[in-house]
Design a protein around this motif. Structure first.
Motif, PDB file in Angstrom:
ATOM      1  N   UNK A  98       1.244  -1.411  -0.365  1.00 37.04           N
ATOM      2  CA  UNK A  98       0.254  -0.220   0.209  1.00 37.04           C
ATOM      3  C   UNK A  98       0.747   0.842  -0.199  1.00 37.04           C
ATOM      4  N   UNK A  99       1.305   1.308   0.453  1.00 37.57           N
ATOM      5  CA  UNK A  99       2.825   2.253   0.672  1.00 37.57           C
ATOM      6  C   UNK A  99       3.411   2.491  -0.800  1.00 37.57           C
ATOM      7  N   UNK A 100       4.109   1.553  -1.321  1.00 39.23           N
ATOM      8  CA  UNK A 100       4.094   1.623  -2.828  1.00 39.23           C
ATOM      9  C   UNK A 100       3.355   2.289  -4.095  1.00 39.23           C
ATOM     10  N   UNK A 101       1.852   1.927  -3.909  1.00 37.63           N
ATOM     11  CA  UNK A 101       0.843   2.291  -4.513  1.00 37.63           C
ATOM     12  C   UNK A 101       0.348   3.786  -4.135  1.00 37.63           C
ATOM     13  N   UNK A 102       0.444   4.223  -2.711  1.00 37.05           N
ATOM     14  CA  UNK A 102       0.513   4.862  -2.413  1.00 37.05           C
ATOM     15  C   UNK A 102       1.501   6.055  -2.795  1.00 37.05           C
ATOM     16  N   UNK A 103       2.389   5.485  -3.434  1.00 37.07           N
ATOM     17  CA  UNK A 103       3.547   6.537  -4.127  1.00 37.07           C
ATOM     18  C   UNK A 103       3.194   6.604  -5.533  1.00 37.07           C
ATOM     19  N   UNK A 104       2.528   5.569  -5.868  1.00 41.17           N
ATOM     20  CA  UNK A 104       3.324   5.625  -7.484  1.00 41.17           C
ATOM     21  C   UNK A 104       1.576   6.150  -8.009  1.00 41.17           C
ATOM     22  N   UNK A 105       0.864   6.465  -6.848  1.00 41.54           N
ATOM     23  CA  UNK A 105      -0.411   6.935  -7.688  1.00 41.54           C
ATOM     24  C   UNK A 105       0.081   8.693  -7.418  1.00 41.54           C
ATOM     25  N   UNK A 106       0.792   8.896  -6.501  1.00 40.57           N
ATOM     26  CA  UNK A 106       0.887  10.087  -6.388  1.00 40.57           C
ATOM     27  C   UNK A 106       2.000  10.801  -7.348  1.00 40.57           C
ATOM     28  N   UNK A 107       2.658  10.320  -7.303  1.00 35.63           N
ATOM     29  CA  UNK A 107       3.515  10.148  -8.750  1.00 35.63           C
ATOM     30  C   UNK A 107       2.735  10.385 -10.151  1.00 35.63           C
ATOM     31  N   UNK A 113      -0.756  16.239 -13.449  1.00 36.34           N
ATOM     32  CA  UNK A 113      -0.567  17.729 -13.217  1.00 36.34           C
ATOM     33  C   UNK A 113       0.324  18.795 -13.873  1.00 36.34           C
ATOM     34  N   UNK A 114       1.517  17.830 -14.308  1.00 40.91           N
ATOM     35  CA  UNK A 114       2.591  19.297 -15.208  1.00 40.91           C
ATOM     36  C   UNK A 114       2.193  19.002 -16.090  1.00 40.91           C
ATOM     37  N   UNK A 115       1.982  17.722 -17.160  1.00 40.47           N
ATOM     38  CA  UNK A 115       1.253  18.018 -18.400  1.00 40.47           C
ATOM     39  C   UNK A 115       0.342  18.975 -19.053  1.00 40.47           C
ATOM     40  N   UNK A 116      -0.856  18.713 -17.507  1.00 40.87           N
ATOM     41  CA  UNK A 116      -2.185  19.942 -18.036  1.00 40.87           C
ATOM     42  C   UNK A 116      -1.400  20.445 -18.059  1.00 40.87           C
TER      43      UNK A 116
END
Length: 163
Positions: A98-107, A113-116
């Motif tokens: 879950x920690x890795x999934x949270x980091x992946x989804x935040x990235x 957001x950067x692309x937009x």
């Protein structure tokens, strides 16, 4: 002649609608309680215990001809031992997952957001100027730490213009 007043008080909420809203809220609460590392660790633990029990059952199948009670006791002992041995491991694995999934989804959210922002900046000159200004301030802050690094970066930038 006497006047009689009738006071009727009707409920403004339909009981069927109230029950339906309660059902929807209960489903949302159940879904929220299922998500997370604890439910994943429970699922992993159940899978490991089931695998251990199946292996133990296969091993005891030929042995249990006359010893059915002993086989069941041994099978339950394997199940309980597997729960005790693998509970911490499955909890740790679920937490890391879950920690890795949270980091992946935040990235992923940050990249979107950067692309937009970049696509908007390509059509808006003021935003593009603001981004260039922010990037140059960041570059200056990074290179102001060591003057030698700043000088080397300047030389490299100048040479890249000639290539």
């Amino acid at each position: 002649m006497k006047s009689h007043f009738v006071h009727l008080e009707y409920s403004s909420i339909h009981p069927g609608v109230a029950r339906a809203e309660q059902v929807v809220q209960n489903v949302r609460n159940m879904r929220a309680s299922i998500d997370g590392p604890r439910s994943l660790s429970t699922l992993l633990l159940a899978a490991v215990v089931a695998a251990m029990v199946v292996v133990a059952d296969q091993m005891m199948d030929t042995w249990a001809d006359g010893h059915l009670l002993a086989a069941w006791v041994a099978l339950w002992a394997v199940g309980v031992a597997a729960v005790g041995l693998f509970a911490g491991v499955s909890r740790d694995l679920a937490g890391k997952f879950w920690t890795r999934m949270d980091a992946w989804s935040a990235g992923l959210a940050q990249r979107r957001s950067d692309e937009r922002m970049w696509s908007i900046a390509q059509t808006d000159a003021r935003l593009m100027a603001e981004l260039h200004s922010a990037m140059s301030r960041e570059h200056e802050a990074l290179t102001s730490v060591n003057p030698a690094q700043s000088h080397a970066a300047k030389i490299i930038r100048d040479r890249l213009n000639y290539i």
